[in-house]
Write an enzyme that holds these catalytic residues in place. Structure first.
Site, PDB file in Angstrom:
ATOM      1  CE  LYS A 199      31.839  26.475 -38.519  1.00  0.00           C
ATOM      2  NZ  LYS A 199      32.548  25.791 -37.398  1.00  0.00           N
TER       3      LYS A 199
HETATM    4  C1  LIG Z   1      33.917  25.914 -37.117  1.00  0.00           C
HETATM    5  C2  LIG Z   1      34.367  25.585 -35.760  1.00  0.00           C
HETATM    6  C3  LIG Z   1      35.625  26.016 -35.269  1.00  0.00           C
HETATM    7  C4  LIG Z   1      36.617  26.778 -36.122  1.00  0.00           C
HETATM    8  O1  LIG Z   1      36.181  28.071 -36.434  1.00  0.00           O
HETATM    9  P1  LIG Z   1      36.880  28.905 -37.614  1.00  0.00           P
HETATM   10  O2  LIG Z   1      36.022  30.096 -37.788  1.00  0.00           O
HETATM   11  O3  LIG Z   1      36.847  28.002 -38.821  1.00  0.00           O
HETATM   12  O4  LIG Z   1      38.272  29.219 -37.199  1.00  0.00           O
HETATM   13  C5  LIG Z   1      35.955  25.726 -33.949  1.00  0.00           C
HETATM   14  N1  LIG Z   1      35.120  25.020 -33.164  1.00  0.00           N
HETATM   15  C6  LIG Z   1      33.920  24.569 -33.596  1.00  0.00           C
HETATM   16  C7  LIG Z   1      33.066  23.784 -32.666  1.00  0.00           C
HETATM   17  C8  LIG Z   1      33.492  24.834 -34.902  1.00  0.00           C
HETATM   18  O5  LIG Z   1      32.297  24.387 -35.330  1.00  0.00           O
END
Ligand SMILES: *Cc1c(COP(=O)(O)O)cnc(C)c1O
Length: 474
Positions: free
Chosen positions: A113
């Site tokens: 993120k």
């Molecule tokens: C947010 C997140 C996901 C999922 O990603 P999306 O964009 O919501 O599909 C997967 N793995 C981790 C570690 C995350 O923080």
């Protein structure tokens, strides 16, 4: 480039107009009115660019209301070796023949993120200064999103963050990451309740339109178009690294641990732009709303009570907030149909079924989507196997992706698995799988012992509003 709503609202907006907004006025999501096309000559030209300059090239196709010089400077300020740990920013790690991990989790909070949120922080600061405005970001987090937002917004001019989280429910590492921040513009609010209570509070505060306007309340949730756009860049960067010695036009596939469909939707956008992507492999955990759709055509939202708490918690979703974007493209951008499905049918019945629709077959044939699911036992086995065979330690979410990637990979195919977090964030499951603690990057040594800046509040929208009101001037 102008942006439209997936539900057909007549407004057409520029990038900076939607940057600070959430949903479109009709409840739809914003998408560009077309996908800019990237031809083979452009791919050759981009292949050896530093990551920040690649980001600039891609972003500039979608952003026409930030001067090019400023946009390039924002990209270069964001994607640096000192923030992301390597000059490559998103290096590939080879596993078995034809399979790579793309490292997206070496930013400040050790989850992918950061790739988008770090850019968002700089874009927000830039745009707010240009407008002479301020923004108070209110959010609810069970872990990764909240910390990524705080590390992106800390110390930024014109932005304050009020982040609610369920008291005592995040992992000790995640709590320490967030609560040790001492920046004056970051406010951690530990709510006496569960994650749903935090989300309800955010909704209640945002639905108080007078309060929202007066205190300029905004969000940074996963439906934000700028976040999605920032994520498109690493699909190109992964492709260029994996095809270094491949013939021109070679294709690769991506496997993506998915929750809200944000990450893989960026892969869909990259593919629509002309990046030679074969399969987009969507991996879920036991919360398999999306795997069910790609297998059957049925999209069935789960109730909170039917949402499992798993060892890959950032994928524990009951509905996928970005999925409407893909369905809009799948249905040939028929906004009236999307409005009927998401605005009406889903609200009334909690499900829709495209299984008998010719469009559903296109999900695979025309758009490259396949899917699979993974369980706690699969995660343990995949973490153990990857450690034993390659000496590479992966986190639980990445394990979901790798497990499904191995099932879906065809002979001769190049498969890139997106590494969405580092194992240290989910240490308990690593210990269960390997009988040892995961490695901890040096900068996080001893963070559990640092002084904490957090306020405990009851599960009440009133209490959160009062806190916000007393920490900013309207
Ligand atoms: C947010 C997140 C996901 C999922 O990603 P999306 O964009 O919501 O599909 C997967 N793995 C981790 C570690 C995350 O923080």
């Amino acid at each position: 480039m102008l942006y439209i709503s997936t539900r057909g609202h007549p407004d057409r907006k520029h990038f900076c107009e939607i940057l600070l907004e959430g949903l479109a006025p009709d409840g739809g999501l914003y998408l560009p009115e077309r996908y800019p096309q990237v031809d083979a000559a452009t791919l050759v030209r981009w292949r050896d660019l530093p990551y920040a300059d690649l980001a600039f090239e891609i972003l500039s196709l979608y952003i026409d209301d930030i001067p090019a010089g400023d946009l390039r400077a924002l990209c270069r300020k964001t994607y640096t070796e000192s923030v992301f740990g390597t000059a490559a920013i998103v290096p590939l790690k080879p596993l078995e023949e034809g399979v790579y991990l793309e490292a997206l989790s070496n930013g400040p909070t050790l989850a992918f993120k950061d790739m988008a949120m770090q850019l968002l922080g700089n874009l927000f600061e830039y745009e707010l200064a240009r407008r002479g405005e301020e923004l108070n970001i209110l959010g609810a987090t069970s872990g990764d999103t909240g910390s990524a937002a705080e590390y992106a917004m800390r110390g930024k001019q014109g932005v304050r963050v009020f982040m609610t989280s369920p008291n005592g429910r995040m992992s000790p590492f995640q709590q320490a990451q967030m609560f040790s921040l001492q920046d004056a513009n970051i406010h951690n609010l530990a709510i006496e309740g569960v994650f749903d209570d935090c989300q309800d509070i955010v909704k209640a505060v945002s639905n108080d339109l007078e309060f929202k306007r007066r205190y300029r309340i905004g969000t940074v949730n996963s439906i934000n178009w700028a976040r999605l756009l920032a994520q498109v860049v690493y699909y190109f960067a992964g492709y260029f690294q994996a095809t270094r010695s491949a013939p021109a036009g070679a294709k690769v596939s991506f496997a993506v641990p998915s929750g809200n469909f944000g990450n893989i939707c960026a892969g869909h956008v990259a593919r629509m732009m002309g990046l030679p992507v074969d399969q987009l492999v969507l991996a879920t955990n036991e919360n398999d709303v999306l795997d069910e759709f790609f297998r059957t055509g049925v999209y069935r939202v789960r109730a909170s009570a039917d949402t499992h708490e798993t060892s890959s918690p950032s994928m524990d979703i009951s509905k996928a907030s970005n999925f409407e974007r893909f369905v809009f493209d799948l249905l040939g951008r028929d906004a009236a149909r999307v409005r009927g499905l998401f605005g009406d049918q889903l609200a009334r019945t909690g499900r829709f079924d495209l299984g008998a629709d010719p469009a559903f077959r296109q999900a695979r044939e025309r758009f490259g989507f396949t899917s699979g699911r993974s369980t706690h036992a699969d995660r343990l086995a995949t973490i153990r196997d990857t450690w034993q065979r390659f000496g590479v330690m992966i986190d639980t979410h990445t394990a979901d992706g790798l497990k499904v990637a191995r099932e879906r990979r065809r002979a001769g195919e190049t498969m890139i698995v997106l590494e969405t977090a580092l194992p240290i964030k989910f240490a308990a499951t690593i210990v269960e799988a390997l009988g040892r603690e995961p490695d901890r990057p040096a900068r996080f040594e001893g963070i559990e012992g640092l002084p904490r800046r957090v306020t405990l509040l009851p599960a009440s929208a009133r209490a959160v509003k009062d806190f916000i009101a007393s920490h900013c001037e309207p």
